[in-house]
Write a protein that holds these residues in place. Sequence first.
Motif, PDB file in Angstrom:
ATOM      1  N   THR A  27       0.821  -1.212   0.000  1.00 51.71           N
ATOM      2  CA  THR A  27       0.000   0.000   0.000  1.00 51.71           C
ATOM      3  C   THR A  27       0.855   1.263   0.000  1.00 51.71           C
ATOM      4  O   THR A  27       0.443   2.306  -0.526  1.00 51.71           O
ATOM      5  N   LEU A  30       1.241   3.244  -3.223  1.00 57.47           N
ATOM      6  CA  LEU A  30       0.139   4.040  -3.765  1.00 57.47           C
ATOM      7  C   LEU A  30       0.391   5.530  -3.541  1.00 57.47           C
ATOM      8  O   LEU A  30       1.122   5.913  -2.617  1.00 57.47           O
ATOM      9  N   ARG A  35      -3.851   5.996  -0.162  1.00 56.71           N
ATOM     10  CA  ARG A  35      -3.456   5.088   0.920  1.00 56.71           C
ATOM     11  C   ARG A  35      -4.466   5.074   2.056  1.00 56.71           C
ATOM     12  O   ARG A  35      -4.832   4.021   2.572  1.00 56.71           O
ATOM     13  N   SER A 244      -1.777   2.892  -9.548  1.00 52.84           N
ATOM     14  CA  SER A 244      -2.157   1.802  -8.635  1.00 52.84           C
ATOM     15  C   SER A 244      -1.455   0.498  -8.940  1.00 52.84           C
ATOM     16  O   SER A 244      -1.502  -0.435  -8.135  1.00 52.84           O
ATOM     17  N   CYS A 247       1.476  -0.990  -6.552  1.00 52.57           N
ATOM     18  CA  CYS A 247       0.942  -1.522  -5.299  1.00 52.57           C
ATOM     19  C   CYS A 247       0.427  -2.938  -5.479  1.00 52.57           C
ATOM     20  O   CYS A 247       0.790  -3.854  -4.729  1.00 52.57           O
TER      21      CYS A 247
END
Length: 322
Positions: A27, A30, A35, A244, A247
């Motif tokens: 995460t 991101l 997040r 994205s 991630c």
Amino acid sequence: MDASLAAAYERCRALHRFHGRTYYLATRLLPAWKRRHVHALYGFTRYADEIVDRTEGPGRTPEERAAELSAWSAEFLRGLRGGHTDDPLLPAVLHTIQVFDIDLEDFRKFLDSMAMDLTVTQYETYEDLLDYMEGSAAVIGTMMLPILESSDRAAAREPARQLGLAFQLTNFIRDVAEDLERGRIYLPQQDLAQFGVTRADLQEALATKRSSEKIKSLIRYQMSRARRHYALAAPGIPMLAPASQACMRAAYRLYGGILDEVEAQDADVFARRATVPKAKRLAVALACVLARPGTPVPAPSTVEIPQQRDGSAVLDLRGTVA
């Protein structure tokens, strides 16, 4: 953002950091504004799971945990209707739902699956387990899609579901011993019977911290299932918004790496809890940052199906073994 909402997001982030090291690392790849919303969804699902799984201390009988889950779910529903909530976590979740217009049916299915964990301790077939995982895992993939964004959300929906299933099944494989200590078996009873494994065999492995060859074959069979889900999920990652993709590439590879670690320890999930070493996690994260958006994600190249006692070896993701 007011102080109470900021505090709720921070509480979700702290839950994510403490309980979900693999996903938390992914995460961090991101953009910052995304997040906190991923943390919110993780915090929601983790807190519900904690209500169900936390058995120590007074007031932790199944009936009392069911009442706590019901009360928390009702608080969530009040918040959805615009009511005030003093819960320290829910404002972040409610705000995330509002910002991204996330389908509320996914949350209903998730809470229903959490309630199942209070009464259901085993599943007869893989199809039965998939029905549970639809709420506990597949819907988390579809909850995430609006945040991750996609050039074709309809096409990305099924891969997102499959990735949720892959992650959940990976957890079940890694955590067989931990779940058994809670009185649960997430390996289908039909599969146990196919490989000649009984609950007593699992309990002996838990006591001795050593798997029999029959249990190892059973685990390899479940790993082949999980890798099929990963293969079905792989095409969805290049469909995501470029910001994205790093991630989810990292999450895909790191969770898949747990299966590699299980394999490296000869499929003995009772010997120790399989984890991806920190240096490898960081190397994977760096490689995913450097990958060009749109680059295809390599699926597990070989899905080996161990033979069962009757010599059959055909695997179907709906639980059909021929």
